[in-house]
Design a protein around this motif. Structure first.
Motif, mmCIF file in Angstrom:
data_model
loop_
_atom_site.group_PDB
_atom_site.id
_atom_site.type_symbol
_atom_site.label_atom_id
_atom_site.label_comp_id
_atom_site.label_asym_id
_atom_site.label_seq_id
_atom_site.Cartn_x
_atom_site.Cartn_y
_atom_site.Cartn_z
ATOM 1 N N THR A 119 8.656 0.654 9.158
ATOM 2 C CA THR A 119 7.579 -0.307 8.933
ATOM 3 C C THR A 119 6.933 -0.164 7.566
ATOM 4 O O THR A 119 6.422 -1.133 7.025
ATOM 5 C CB THR A 119 6.487 -0.146 10.012
ATOM 6 N N PHE A 120 6.972 1.005 6.987
ATOM 7 C CA PHE A 120 6.226 1.247 5.760
ATOM 8 C C PHE A 120 7.079 1.274 4.493
ATOM 9 O O PHE A 120 6.549 1.212 3.387
ATOM 10 C CB PHE A 120 5.476 2.579 5.861
ATOM 11 N N GLU A 150 6.818 -1.669 1.753
ATOM 12 C CA GLU A 150 5.535 -1.678 1.056
ATOM 13 C C GLU A 150 5.398 -0.479 0.119
ATOM 14 O O GLU A 150 4.957 -0.618 -1.022
ATOM 15 C CB GLU A 150 4.400 -1.683 2.084
ATOM 16 N N GLN A 195 -9.788 -3.650 0.059
ATOM 17 C CA GLN A 195 -8.626 -4.144 0.791
ATOM 18 C C GLN A 195 -7.690 -2.987 1.126
ATOM 19 O O GLN A 195 -7.540 -2.055 0.352
ATOM 20 C CB GLN A 195 -7.872 -5.175 -0.031
ATOM 21 N N VAL A 196 -7.070 -3.086 2.293
ATOM 22 C CA VAL A 196 -6.174 -2.033 2.755
ATOM 23 C C VAL A 196 -4.782 -2.640 2.944
ATOM 24 O O VAL A 196 -4.650 -3.741 3.490
ATOM 25 C CB VAL A 196 -6.691 -1.429 4.081
ATOM 26 N N ALA A 197 -3.768 -1.926 2.488
ATOM 27 C CA ALA A 197 -2.393 -2.388 2.669
ATOM 28 C C ALA A 197 -2.068 -2.396 4.164
ATOM 29 O O ALA A 197 -2.426 -1.459 4.884
ATOM 30 C CB ALA A 197 -1.434 -1.470 1.912
ATOM 31 N N PRO A 198 -1.386 -3.419 4.642
ATOM 32 C CA PRO A 198 -1.185 -3.573 6.085
ATOM 33 C C PRO A 198 -0.358 -2.482 6.760
ATOM 34 O O PRO A 198 -0.699 -2.040 7.848
ATOM 35 C CB PRO A 198 -0.505 -4.930 6.232
ATOM 36 N N THR A 199 0.724 -2.017 6.152
ATOM 37 C CA THR A 199 1.574 -1.051 6.862
ATOM 38 C C THR A 199 1.290 0.396 6.489
ATOM 39 O O THR A 199 1.378 1.266 7.346
ATOM 40 C CB THR A 199 3.068 -1.346 6.625
ATOM 41 N N THR A 200 0.982 0.655 5.213
ATOM 42 C CA THR A 200 0.708 2.041 4.818
ATOM 43 C C THR A 200 -0.735 2.435 5.063
ATOM 44 O O THR A 200 -1.031 3.616 5.205
ATOM 45 C CB THR A 200 1.053 2.276 3.335
ATOM 46 N N GLY A 201 -1.628 1.463 5.081
ATOM 47 C CA GLY A 201 -3.036 1.744 5.327
ATOM 48 C C GLY A 201 -3.780 2.322 4.135
ATOM 49 O O GLY A 201 -4.928 2.761 4.278
ATOM 50 N N SER A 219 -5.693 2.151 0.401
ATOM 51 C CA SER A 219 -6.521 1.201 -0.328
ATOM 52 C C SER A 219 -5.694 0.550 -1.424
ATOM 53 O O SER A 219 -4.888 1.213 -2.093
ATOM 54 C CB SER A 219 -7.720 1.920 -0.943
#
Length: 165
Positions: free
Chosen positions: A49-50, A53, A123-129, A131
């Protein structure tokens, strides 16, 4: 003044060695992530998943730090028709003017890149979480490396002209 400029060029050389190793590590990690992504998707049938990204963020850092590193190595693509036709004092003047214009761009990249990184830090990246500040920090970091290397290259070129033949 000579020892200060020599020290600056040596510091820039050391920074470039560290950046070169960072580029190597980032490229290796990105290659492993992409290989594993393809393997997991087509062989295992379940992709990570990550990895996409993370690879994209590494590519951003590779591009901007790599551009700064390439400046010192003289490896950036350029149109140097006029520069190759001019030699002596006119060539040095042209090179200095081009370096000043480039440094102006790098300062803009540093200032506005850092401002942009701060503006989207919530803002936070969706898969890695992580910033989004960290991927965007590549803009001012790359700009700073480009600025340092352009100044160091300019100093080295000026010092070459001062050395007796």
């Amino acid at each position: 003044m000579g020892s200060v400029t020599k020290g600056f060029v040596q510091l820039t050389h050391y920074i470039n060695k560290v950046v070169g190793w960072l580029l190597f590590i980032m490229l290796a990690v990105m290659s492993i992530l992409i290989f594993w992504q393809v393997f997991a998707r087509f062989v295992v049938g379940n992709s990570l998943t990550f990895s996409e990204e993370a690879s994209r963020f590494l590519m951003i850092w590779l591009t901007l730090l790599g551009a700064g590193y390439a400046i010192k190595e003289g490896a950036l693509i350029s149109i140097d028709l006029l520069q190759s036709k001019l030699s002596g004092i006119p060539g040095k003047i042209l090179q200095t003017v081009m370096s000043v214009i480039a440094c102006s761009f790098y300062i803009i990249l540093i200032v506005y890149g850092f401002s942009m990184a701060q503006a989207i830090s919530f803002q936070v990246a969706p898969t890695t979480g992580i910033s989004m500040f960290w991927p965007m920090l590549a803009l001012p970091a790359g700009g700073a490396l480009m600025l340092l290397n352009t100044i160091a290259a300019l100093i080295e070129n000026v010092r070459k002209g001062e050395e007796p033949a």
